[in-house]
Write a protein that holds these residues in place. Structure first.
Motif, PDB file in Angstrom:
ATOM      1  N   GLY A   4       0.829  -1.195   0.000  1.00  0.00           N
ATOM      2  CA  GLY A   4       0.000   0.000   0.000  1.00  0.00           C
ATOM      3  C   GLY A   4       0.864   1.247   0.000  1.00  0.00           C
TER       4      GLY A   4
ATOM      5  N   ARG B 137      -4.644   0.730   0.679  1.00  0.00           N
ATOM      6  CA  ARG B 137      -4.290  -0.499  -0.028  1.00  0.00           C
ATOM      7  C   ARG B 137      -4.668  -0.384  -1.509  1.00  0.00           C
ATOM      8  N   ARG B 138      -4.046  -1.237  -2.331  1.00  0.00           N
ATOM      9  CA  ARG B 138      -4.289  -1.280  -3.774  1.00  0.00           C
ATOM     10  C   ARG B 138      -4.147   0.107  -4.425  1.00  0.00           C
TER      11      ARG B 138
ATOM     12  N   LYS C 118      -2.753   2.970  -7.149  1.00  0.00           N
ATOM     13  CA  LYS C 118      -2.515   2.957  -8.586  1.00  0.00           C
ATOM     14  C   LYS C 118      -1.020   2.791  -8.841  1.00  0.00           C
TER      15      LYS C 118
ATOM     16  N   HIS D 236       5.502  -7.121  -8.472  1.00  0.00           N
ATOM     17  CA  HIS D 236       4.889  -6.156  -7.545  1.00  0.00           C
ATOM     18  C   HIS D 236       5.878  -5.598  -6.518  1.00  0.00           C
TER      19      HIS D 236
END
Length: 323
Positions: A245, A273-274, A276, A306
């Protein structure tokens, strides 16, 4: 001369030149196709030449060809007779422009071009002129009358010549499969070149510049990381280095509004969290569009696993001159 007459003259000029260009469309046929075939089959450069106003138009045509995938440059016919003909090789092709088809400086070059076996395309307003008759193919740029009321100053004829040159350039562009990225490579210094060439990896912050904390990091320490790196945000990564995050200035305002304790709260509780993210290999212009669409000012750059590898701020894109 009164205001009404001045406006009338301007409108009449536009109307006459529009009609002259419209008449050109019917002449785009076999000769035009043959000219394109000659240029596409040319292993060298396209040399454009013309005298006077035709020369000025020729310079623009050469520049347009060169920037759209057809190597080209302009040679002044007067200078060609005094040494510049050495710039032309047997591998080249010549586009000779003369509305009358009888410009002495251009005609002087014909025997030399023939001796070298250099193919020639002429652009003339008189298909029976010496220049047109000597060419491998002639493109008809004739006009009924110049927009000049004296029918003397090249006006309609130069506009038609320019449009014929553009028609050649675009037809060749499409035949070659020339792309926007190809165009950018010949325009690297302009805004268009930067939009089509500059990638996120070229302007992002990486390495020690990238703010990073763990989910267990207290909020107070995360604020120190944000302040020291100066981006108004930090990434939050787990023990494997994968992005979990982010925490931004906006998140801090939310924390304050909710009266969360800065010393006891950890990133796992307050982070967003999540977030862009983008790849380092996309265009910076595309990253800017993502920021604008989502009303954010920064993006985390991550690899396929990631892992955050960089941070891109909108100011970086603006400084690079992408827009």
């Amino acid at each position: 001369m009164g205001k009404d007459l001045i406006i009338q003259a301007g409108r009449r000029t536009i109307s006459m030149e529009t009609a002259a260009v419209a008449a050109l469309e019917g002449r785009i046929g076999d000769d035009f196709n043959r000219a394109c075939e000659l240029i596409l089959g040319c292993p060298g450069r396209v040399i454009v030449s013309g005298m006077g106003k035709s020369g000025h138009i020729g310079r623009k045509i050469a520049a347009t060809l060169a920037s759209t995938g057809t190597p080209s440059f302009f040679v002044h016919p007067g200078e060609a007779s005094h040494g510049d003909l050495g710039m032309i090789t047997r591998q080249d092709l010549v586009i000779a422009i003369s509305n009358s088809g009888s410009s002495a400086e251009v005609l002087t070059l014909l025997p030399l071009l023939k001796r070298l076996g250099i193919p020639m395309i002429s652009m003339t307003g008189k298909p029976d002129s010496p220049l047109a008759q000597s060419a491998d193919v002639n493109l008809d740029i004739s006009v009924e009358t110049e927009a000049c009321p004296l029918n003397l100053a090249p006006t309609s004829s130069t506009t038609v010549t320019l449009v014929m040159g553009d028609a050649l350039a675009v037809a060749l562009l499409e035949a070659r499969g020339f792309t926007a990225e190809d165009f950018a490579f010949s325009h690297p210094g302009g805004a268009l070149g930067r939009q089509l060439l500059l990638k996120v990896e070229d302007v992002m912050h990486a390495g020690q510049e990238l703010p990073q904390v763990s989910p267990e990091t207290p909020l107070s320490q995360a604020l120190l990381e944000m302040t020291s790196k100066g981006f108004g945000m930090t990434t939050v990564v787990d023990s494997d280095g994968q992005l979990q995050g982010v925490f931004t200035d906006g998140d801090l305002r939310r924390v304050i509004d909710q009266k969360i304790e800065l010393d006891t709260a950890t990133m796992s509780k307050v982070m967003s969290r999540r977030p862009k993210t983008v790849s380092a290999h996309i265009l910076a212009a595309e990253a800017l569009r993502i920021m604008e669409d989502n009303k954010i000012t920064a993006l985390v750059v991550e690899d396929p696993e990631h892992h955050p590898v960089g941070l891109l701020h909108m100011h970086d894109i603006l400084r690079a001159g992408v827009i």
